[in-house]
Scaffold this motif. Structure first.
Motif, PDB file in Angstrom:
ATOM      1  N   LEU A   1      -0.476  23.463  21.271  1.00 29.26           N
ATOM      2  CA  LEU A   1       0.498  22.461  21.686  1.00 29.26           C
ATOM      3  C   LEU A   1       1.673  22.358  20.732  1.00 29.26           C
ATOM      4  O   LEU A   1       2.761  21.926  21.115  1.00 29.26           O
ATOM      5  N   LYS A   2       1.474  22.763  19.500  1.00 32.12           N
ATOM      6  CA  LYS A   2       2.558  22.671  18.510  1.00 32.12           C
ATOM      7  C   LYS A   2       3.759  23.532  18.897  1.00 32.12           C
ATOM      8  O   LYS A   2       4.874  23.284  18.431  1.00 32.12           O
ATOM      9  N   ASP A   3       3.548  24.503  19.758  1.00 31.43           N
ATOM     10  CA  ASP A   3       4.630  25.391  20.183  1.00 31.43           C
ATOM     11  C   ASP A   3       5.180  25.030  21.562  1.00 31.43           C
ATOM     12  O   ASP A   3       5.983  25.779  22.131  1.00 31.43           O
ATOM     13  N   LYS A   4       4.754  23.896  22.127  1.00 27.51           N
ATOM     14  CA  LYS A   4       5.137  23.505  23.480  1.00 27.51           C
ATOM     15  C   LYS A   4       5.841  22.153  23.475  1.00 27.51           C
ATOM     16  O   LYS A   4       5.749  21.383  22.521  1.00 27.51           O
ATOM     17  N   THR A   5       6.533  21.871  24.585  1.00 21.24           N
ATOM     18  CA  THR A   5       7.077  20.539  24.830  1.00 21.24           C
ATOM     19  C   THR A   5       6.178  19.842  25.836  1.00 21.24           C
ATOM     20  O   THR A   5       5.925  20.373  26.922  1.00 21.24           O
ATOM     21  N   LEU A   6       5.688  18.681  25.465  1.00 18.99           N
ATOM     22  CA  LEU A   6       4.786  17.926  26.323  1.00 18.99           C
ATOM     23  C   LEU A   6       5.602  16.987  27.210  1.00 18.99           C
ATOM     24  O   LEU A   6       6.352  16.147  26.716  1.00 18.99           O
ATOM     25  N   TYR A   7       5.468  17.147  28.540  1.00 16.56           N
ATOM     26  CA  TYR A   7       6.140  16.275  29.506  1.00 16.56           C
ATOM     27  C   TYR A   7       5.179  15.152  29.895  1.00 16.56           C
ATOM     28  O   TYR A   7       4.083  15.409  30.409  1.00 16.56           O
TER      29      TYR A   7
ATOM     30  N   ASP B   1       6.638  18.218  19.872  1.00 15.12           N
ATOM     31  CA  ASP B   1       7.741  17.886  20.776  1.00 15.12           C
ATOM     32  C   ASP B   1       7.212  17.246  22.060  1.00 15.12           C
ATOM     33  O   ASP B   1       6.284  17.761  22.687  1.00 15.12           O
ATOM     34  N   VAL B   2       7.810  16.128  22.449  1.00 17.63           N
ATOM     35  CA  VAL B   2       7.379  15.409  23.648  1.00 17.63           C
ATOM     36  C   VAL B   2       8.590  14.764  24.305  1.00 17.63           C
ATOM     37  O   VAL B   2       9.538  14.342  23.623  1.00 17.63           O
ATOM     38  N   LYS B   3       8.571  14.688  25.638  1.00 13.82           N
ATOM     39  CA  LYS B   3       9.647  14.043  26.382  1.00 13.82           C
ATOM     40  C   LYS B   3       9.051  13.132  27.453  1.00 13.82           C
ATOM     41  O   LYS B   3       8.058  13.488  28.098  1.00 13.82           O
ATOM     42  N   LEU B   4       9.656  11.964  27.634  1.00 13.23           N
ATOM     43  CA  LEU B   4       9.317  11.109  28.756  1.00 13.23           C
ATOM     44  C   LEU B   4      10.194  11.522  29.932  1.00 13.23           C
ATOM     45  O   LEU B   4      11.424  11.536  29.827  1.00 13.23           O
ATOM     46  N   VAL B   5       9.563  11.872  31.043  1.00 14.93           N
ATOM     47  CA  VAL B   5      10.282  12.455  32.176  1.00 14.93           C
ATOM     48  C   VAL B   5       9.864  11.784  33.473  1.00 14.93           C
ATOM     49  O   VAL B   5       8.924  10.987  33.522  1.00 14.93           O
ATOM     50  N   THR B   6      10.553  12.137  34.548  1.00 12.55           N
ATOM     51  CA  THR B   6      10.196  11.663  35.881  1.00 12.55           C
ATOM     52  C   THR B   6       9.227  12.639  36.544  1.00 12.55           C
ATOM     53  O   THR B   6       9.070  13.783  36.099  1.00 12.55           O
ATOM     54  N   GLN B   7       8.610  12.203  37.629  1.00 15.85           N
ATOM     55  CA  GLN B   7       7.750  13.095  38.403  1.00 15.85           C
ATOM     56  C   GLN B   7       8.547  14.283  38.918  1.00 15.85           C
ATOM     57  O   GLN B   7       8.041  15.417  38.976  1.00 15.85           O
ATOM     58  N   GLU B   8       9.798  14.051  39.271  1.00 15.98           N
ATOM     59  CA  GLU B   8      10.648  15.134  39.780  1.00 15.98           C
ATOM     60  C   GLU B   8      10.872  16.199  38.701  1.00 15.98           C
ATOM     61  O   GLU B   8      10.903  17.401  39.001  1.00 15.98           O
ATOM     62  N   GLU B   9      11.019  15.779  37.448  1.00 21.97           N
ATOM     63  CA  GLU B   9      11.208  16.740  36.356  1.00 21.97           C
ATOM     64  C   GLU B   9       9.930  17.547  36.113  1.00 21.97           C
ATOM     65  O   GLU B   9       9.995  18.741  35.788  1.00 21.97           O
ATOM     66  N   VAL B  10       8.783  16.916  36.276  1.00 22.65           N
ATOM     67  CA  VAL B  10       7.507  17.644  36.181  1.00 22.65           C
ATOM     68  C   VAL B  10       7.430  18.690  37.285  1.00 22.65           C
ATOM     69  O   VAL B  10       7.067  19.849  37.042  1.00 22.65           O
ATOM     70  N   GLU B  11       7.780  18.285  38.492  1.00 20.61           N
ATOM     71  CA  GLU B  11       7.739  19.205  39.633  1.00 20.61           C
ATOM     72  C   GLU B  11       8.664  20.390  39.416  1.00 20.61           C
ATOM     73  O   GLU B  11       8.301  21.540  39.713  1.00 20.61           O
ATOM     74  N   GLN B  12       9.848  20.151  38.882  1.00 24.86           N
ATOM     75  CA  GLN B  12      10.796  21.234  38.634  1.00 24.86           C
ATOM     76  C   GLN B  12      10.286  22.186  37.555  1.00 24.86           C
ATOM     77  O   GLN B  12      10.461  23.409  37.658  1.00 24.86           O
ATOM     78  N   ALA B  13       9.645  21.656  36.518  1.00 22.05           N
ATOM     79  CA  ALA B  13       9.080  22.509  35.460  1.00 22.05           C
ATOM     80  C   ALA B  13       8.006  23.424  36.027  1.00 22.05           C
ATOM     81  O   ALA B  13       7.901  24.596  35.645  1.00 22.05           O
ATOM     82  N   LEU B  14       7.198  22.896  36.947  1.00 24.87           N
ATOM     83  CA  LEU B  14       6.167  23.703  37.589  1.00 24.87           C
ATOM     84  C   LEU B  14       6.787  24.768  38.494  1.00 24.87           C
ATOM     85  O   LEU B  14       6.335  25.916  38.520  1.00 24.87           O
ATOM     86  N   LYS B  15       7.830  24.394  39.225  1.00 30.24           N
ATOM     87  CA  LYS B  15       8.463  25.345  40.142  1.00 30.24           C
ATOM     88  C   LYS B  15       9.084  26.520  39.403  1.00 30.24           C
ATOM     89  O   LYS B  15       9.001  27.668  39.849  1.00 30.24           O
TER      90      LYS B  15
END
Length: 283
Positions: free
Chosen positions: A178-184, A207-221
């Motif tokens: 996880l140290k090499d990732k951004t946590l949504y 690294d961590v970010k507070l995001v919307t469900q739409e931003e999670v969906e876009q990261a997956l896409k």
């Protein structure tokens, strides 16, 4: 109204890390799966989000076996045939759970002759939602779940020594990556004492970010290799006492980086807890 595909009473679950010997799949079950044809059992509601998404995902992701789509009635007719495996949504309860809470899981089962549905070999099951929560809350994550199930089965075949009661503890070793990732994280999925960046940063060093469900969906896409998302399963206010599952999933590779659950109470609400963040940041 959402219609369930199947009702399964489970003494234990693949994802509790607490298999009984009667429910633990065998190496032979996984090998038999490779020779099977996988039948995807459709929801009884033809307009469900599950039905639309699972067809799209299977075409894009599934490579390990031949597959087809069947109705629930066809499943009832074919479930005793060991030449078939079945991917389906299941309603799960836990016989030792006094809350009687019910959850929707995505399950990969092997057909087996003269066997009740509840006793079909369960190769992998992933919690999707609390039963009363609509399926649009998880449908956009379906590709990640199906990809994980396929990878998990291949791993069990390649390393049968991992077929054990606490098999999913194996994936928690990925916390160190996880140290090499951004946590949504979506704010609604967090306990109130960890729902701001300042509170999170006191517990989680990466690294961590507070995001919307739409931003999670876009990261997956876009299958972003730098992002890990949280999949949280809870009653979402529909029931006070139930399990809250917390799974960290890679947006690109669908790898699991963390898995845990807790029973909801006044001190442990429906959401990611401070103790989760401490564990996730301690490796």
């Amino acid at each position: 109204m959402k219609r369930i595909t199947l009702f399964v009473l489970m003494v234990t679950s693949v994802f509790t890390g607490a298999f009984s010997k009667d429910h633990l799949p065998s190496e032979q079950d996984y090998k038999a799966f490779l020779k099977s044809k996988t039948l995807v059992v459709m929801d009884t509601n033809p307009m469900s989000d599950f039905n639309f998404k699972i067809k799209e995902v299977m075409e894009d992701v599934w490579t390990v076996t031949d597959y087809d789509f069947i109705s629930q009635q066809e499943f009832e007719d074919k479930k005793g045939d060991p030449s078939y495996s079945f991917l389906l949504s299941t309603t799960v309860t836990f016989s030792m759970d006094k809350t009687k809470a019910r959850y929707t899981f995505l399950s990969l089962l092997m057909g087996k002759s003269e066997t009740e549905v509840r006793d079909l070999p369960d190769l992998c099951s992933i919690p999707l939602s609390y039963l009363r929560v609509e399926d649009d809350s998880y449908a956009y994550k379906m590709e990640a779940f199906v990809r994980f199930i396929q990878d998990h089965v291949n791993l069990m075949i390649a390393q049968p020594d991992l077929i054990k009661a606490n098999v999913f503890k194996y994936y928690n070793k990925n916390i160190k990556s996880l140290k090499d990732k951004t946590l949504y994280l979506v704010k609604d999925d967090l306990a109130s004492n960890v729902n701001t960046l300042s509170k999170i940063n006191n517990l989680y060093p990466y690294d961590v970010k507070l995001v919307t469900q739409e931003e999670v969906e876009q990261a997956l896409k876009r299958k972003d290799p730098n992002i890990v998302i949280l999949h949280k399963v809870g009653p979402e206010g529909t029931k006070y006492k139930a399990r809250c599952y917390k799974i960290l999933v890679g947006a690109a590779d669908s790898r699991f980086y963390y898995f845990d659950y807790h029973m909801i109470n006044k001190k442990k609400p429906d959401g990611l807890l401070d103790r989760d963040l401490k564990q996730m940041g301690s490796r």
